[in-house]
Design an enzyme around this catalytic site. Structure first.
Site: not given
Length: 1022
Positions: A988-991
């Site tokens: 999850h690249t966002c986090f």
């Protein structure tokens, strides 16, 4: 030669005759109006002539003496120098005692209540005297401490010994006196004059008004000796050139044009090409020696010139009948020469230090000699003496060659090896000797005790002394020298309070009064000395900061000084910029709050709850000292800046939409800047979105949506968007940028492409930084130097175009003297545009200007400027300007000024300073995972079997980029949580969140990781 008196008749000689009855081993001779003194090499004095004012110093009942007889002194006294006025005399002993006798009606002998002094009398008020000179009815004295005293007839009034305060901080090496004017010479060849200037004898404005404060004589340099006649002054430079000024009515200035007043130094042109070794002035004539020959010019009424006639002479004329002249001693109207047939006579100018005793100065040789001789008592005495006197400190550790004369003023910007004459390497080595000795603590205490008695640390005295006169830069060398003293190494409260803080406050005040002087000095310092200066000042700041971080009035002067030094370093690149970081700042100060207060102060229409905004015209903000801010502080300020703009933009949008809803009945409030993009048309869609964005919405937080994809942008989508956008946009197919085949870096093409495209790229780069997104951009450091206003160098060309830089380096490093023949270059270069090569001139008529040994550096500078900054017809210059304009739509100068070029580069693109162990150490885990869980141990074993490129791919898989934040791997907040054992890892690249299957088979996990990192483009809801 000249007028003499015998038992029967007065006589005049127009040619030199031998003096009968002269004592043996004469060292020097001086003459009054009608009397003469001789000094022998054993320190004995003899006199002859008129005694009407007791000027012979013997038998006061006798009016005159035609016999050269000894002058008796009480006790054992060794005289080293003599001087004579009209009717009074002075003598300096080797132990610093001053003796005077003769006429005293104007206190010219330094005492009152006596019209005549019949025999040599010690002047007890003056001690440690090294030199003396006599005017008509006045006397000037130089002490071992560089202090200068005058007494006698001064401005038509009789005065007792009085110090010339202005000269106290200058390294005076010689004093001289005319009838009613005085002169002083410094160690670096500056001449100061004061007194009557009726005939230009002091230079400057001719006036009947007495000049009270010494003024520097402009137009002179490298002076090594001075002398004064009645109303004229003559100087000798180290090159053997003579200059003169004052009256020339008798030709005493060496010019046939008779002028009553000459107020500018004039070279004596008829002696040009002749190396004069010594000079001396009579009352109204001048003498010089060159290669053992004597020359004279000026008044010749009694034949004192020795040229065979009694006619005045306005040009240097050879003295007849004598050769092998070693010294000349003019009096009022008679002259004496010393002839030496044996000695090797000097062929170059003899400096005053070789002729007269000088004040006390330290040199590296003298310190080394005292250490080698184990003469601790003498060393302690020297330290006490020198460190108690500003003038002595300013004259210590100077170069012993012509570099001592290399001075620049605050208006100059000239680069030179030494711009203040001080040999800081000698200072460093001498102070290290003291600091490394077994008596280091004692020496340090002696230095501190001496300095605390030193007037330079008394601000009021210094400003009072110079209130009517500009500070002379030769007074200020002390500030460079003191940086190396042992007490500066280990600062403690006592040293800081007793000395260092006062020293720094004084330096701050003086540096502000002297315009760019200290900036010029810092610019010329070698790295080792600039670094020492910086470390010392920063140590002081760190010492004061913890106790005074809220007392900004205490710290502000020091911070202003550091700010100026950092500005020099930004241009010169002498030391790493992080040497100015105050790393403890955020332990005591909230830089976020400080910047918020700064913003609110400059935007009074905005308000914030619980935030006090400073009042007044010049409030204090830490933000105004960007050099002190380390990477964490700058990152926090940038984040705060972005949040302020985002909040303001959102608030303004809400207010606009509320007004719109009142009128139209609908509310369209949108707090974000939304981009909807097609992956296969990413550049076109981005241009469309940007063209449709209102200026006031540009500062909203960005949200990106890829059409037909489900992901909601929590950061990861933006990361991938910028990565894909720039990968496409920076391709050569768009004609905006060219890639170098060797470095694989890109630069502005100079092609005829629409300028707004470069502004758009600049805006997108700033937008990525503004939204805290790292973007891997293949630009060199030069782009960020341009944004920060730093000039390009050969290093920038080497990074971008290595092959061209190697050619330039070869040209610059070539050691032969035939550059023109070997390289066959002119001031032109070839530029290729769309396959067409065109020659461009680097300067006017460049095709016809060959590159030579002398101008090759200029060629290199112009080549770099044209290649990287200008381009053909200024095309690259326009493209760079457009890029910066677009960039500054979001990040203006207030923010840009925070950053050094490399910092800005890493803020934009991150860096690749990987520390994989640090990544592992900072990783966090969600239950049931922890650092000791078998699946986690398996993961890290598998991870460390990946090669370097695969590890970078993993970062791309985890974060959406291979670049890490400029704070380093510690800023990568990686989190691992469990997922089903049969699944592939999911990021999850966002986090920076990794879903890791719960397995312990390293081989299997390594296989799945490689599948993921090789297929990681696109977003899908998990």
């Amino acid at each position: 030669m000249g007028e003499t008196e015998g038992p029967e008749d007065s006589q005049s000689f127009s040619e030199a005759v031998e003096v009968e009855g002269a004592p043996d081993n004469v060292r020097s001779v001086v003459g009054g109006v009608k009397h003469t003194l001789f000094l022998t090499s054993d320190g004995t004095m003899f006199t002859v002539g008129s005694n009407e004012c007791c000027q012979l110093g013997r038998n006061p009942m006798q009016d005159e003496s035609f016999e050269i007889a000894q002058v008796d002194l009480p006790g054992k006294v060794n005289i080293i120098q003599i001087a004579a006025g009209q009717f009074h005399n002075a003598a300096v002993a080797d132990d610093g005692r001053l003796f005077m006798w003769g006429a005293n009606h104007m206190n010219q002998c330094g005492v009152d209540n006596a019209v005549k002094i019949p025999k040599p009398k010690r002047i007890s008020s003056l001690t440690s005297v090294v030199q003396v000179a006599c005017g008509e009815n006045s006397t000037i004295v130089l002490l071992e401490s560089c202090s200068v005293f005058i007494f006698g007839q001064v401005n038509d009034e009789p005065i007792l010994p009085e110090e010339v305060d202005y000269l106290a901080m200058l390294p005076i090496v010689q004093v001289a006196a005319g009838n009613t004017h005085f002169a002083a010479l410094t160690a670096s060849g500056q001449v100061f004059t004061w007194g009557q200037n009726t005939n230009g004898q002091c230079t400057g404005v001719i006036s009947e008004t007495w000049i009270e404060h010494p003024m520097v004589v402009n137009g002179l340099s490298k002076v090594v000796f001075i002398d004064c006649g009645a109303k004229h002054t003559v100087v000798l430079t180290t090159e053997g050139r003579m200059f003169s000024f004052g009256t020339n009515l008798q030709g005493q200035l060496g010019d046939d044009r008779r002028e009553d007043a000459v107020n500018l130094p004039k070279a004596i042109t008829e002696l040009l090409g002749t190396s004069v070794s010594s000079i001396a002035c009579g009352s109204r004539y001048t003498c010089a020696i060159a290669n053992g020959k004597a020359y004279a010019f000026g008044l010749n009424n009694t034949g004192q010139l020795g040229i065979g006639t009694f006619k005045n002479c306005g040009s240097p004329t050879l003295v007849r009948g004598i050769v092998n002249v070693s010294a000349v001693f003019p009096g009022y109207e008679h002259t004496f020469f010393l002839i030496d047939d044996i000695a090797d006579l000097p062929t170059n100018a003899v400096p005053v230090q070789d002729l007269l005793k000088s004040p006390n100065f330290l040199t590296l040789r003298s310190v080394q000699r005292l250490f080698q001789n184990r003469d601790k008592i003498e060393l302690v005495g020297q330290i006490e003496s020198v460190f108690s006197s500003v003038g002595c400190l300013n004259g210590s550790f100077l170069y012993d060659d012509d570099r001592r004369f290399m001075l620049i003023s605050d208006e100059d910007g000239v680069e030179c090896e030494s711009c203040n004459g001080l040999n800081l390497d000698d200072v460093m080595h001498a102070m290290n000797l003291l600091n490394e000795s077994t008596s280091a603590r004692q020496y340090s205490e002696i230095i501190m005790t001496s300095l605390n008695s030193c007037e330079v640390l008394d601000m009021k005295l210094l400003l009072k002394t110079t209130s009517r006169k500009k500070l002379n830069f030769e007074m200020l060398r002390i500030f460079m020298l003191l940086i190396w003293i042992p007490p500066m190494v280990d600062l403690n409260d006592k040293i800081v309070n007793d000395f260092v803080h006062r020293y720094t406050n004084l330096l701050v005040n003086i540096s502000e009064e002297t315009n760019k002087l200290f900036e010029n000095w810092w610019s010329s310092l070698p790295t080792r000395h600039f670094n020492r200066f910086t470390l010392t000042i920063m140590k002081l700041l760190e010492h004061l900061f913890q106790k005074n971080y809220e007392k900004t009035n205490v710290l502000r002067p020091l911070l202003n000084l550091i700010h100026r030094m950092a500005a020099v370093n930004k241009i010169k690149g002498k030391i790493p910029y992080d040497h100015f970081y105050l790393n403890k700042l955020e332990e005591f100060v909230s830089v976020k709050k400080d910047y918020l207060q700064y913003w609110l102060y400059h935007h009074p229409d905005l308000v914030a709850d619980n935030v006090t905004v400073p009042k007044g015209p010049d409030p204090f903000f830490w933000f105004n000292y960007p050099c002190l801010l380390n990477t964490n502080a700058k990152s926090d300020i940038l984040t705060t800046h972005s949040k302020i703009l985002m909040h303001t933009s959102i608030q303004n949008a809400a207010e606009r939409d509320i007004m719109h809803s009142i009128l139209m009945g609908q509310l369209h409030y949108n707090p974000y800047l939304h981009f909807t993009i097609r992956r296969n048309n990413i550049v076109h869609d981005t241009i469309t979105e940007l063209l449709n964005v209102a200026e006031q919405d540009l500062t909203k937080p960005l949200r990106v949506n890829f059409r037909n994809e489900e992901a909601e942008d929590e950061g990861g989508v933006r990361k991938e968007y910028f990565m894909l956008l720039f990968r496409e946009l920076l391709q050569p197919t768009y004609g905006m940028f060219n890639e170098d085949e060797e470095s694989h870096l890109i630069w502005f093409s100079g092609f005829p492409v629409e300028d707004h495209g470069f502004a758009m790229v600049g805006s997108l780069c700033a937008m990525a930084i503004y939204n805290c997104i790292l973007v891997e951009l293949p630009f060199p450091l030069a782009l960020y130097k341009y944004l920060c206003g730093v000039a390009f160098t050969l290093e920038d060309l080497a990074e971008l175009h290595p092959q061209e830089a190697r050619s330039i380096e070869h040209l610059l490093d070539y050691e032969g003297d035939d550059v023109e023949d070997v390289f066959c270059l002119t001031f032109s270069m070839s530029i290729t545009i769309f396959g067409h090569t065109e020659d461009v001139e680097l300067k006017t008529d460049g095709h016809n200007r060959p590159v030579t040994n002398e101008n090759r550096k200029e060629f290199a500078e112009l080549y770099i400027k044209r290649r990287m900054e200008l381009g053909h017809d200024g095309s690259i210059e326009r493209q760079l300007a457009q890029f910066k304009r677009g960039f500054m739509r979001l990040l203006n100068n207030d923010i840009l000024c925070l950053f050094q070029p490399r910092e800005l580069m890493e803020m934009t693109a991150g860096n690749e300073n990987y520390n994989w162990d640090e990544l592992k150490a900072n990783c966090r885990y969600k239950e049931p995972y922890d650092a000791e869980h078998p699946s986690i141990k398996c993961f890290w074993e598998a991870f460390f079997e990946l090669d370097a490129e695969e590890k970078k791919k993993f970062l791309l898989f985890l974060m959406g980029t291979t670049r890490i934040p400029w704070k380093g791997m510690s800023a990568v907040d990686m989190v691992i949580q469990p997922t089903d054992a049969e699944k592939l890892p999911v990021a999850h690249t966002c986090f920076n969140l990794l879903d890791l299957p719960s397995i312990t088979d390293k081989t299997e996990l390594l296989r799945r990781l490689r599948i993921c990192i090789d297929n990681n483009q696109g977003f899908t809801l998990v």
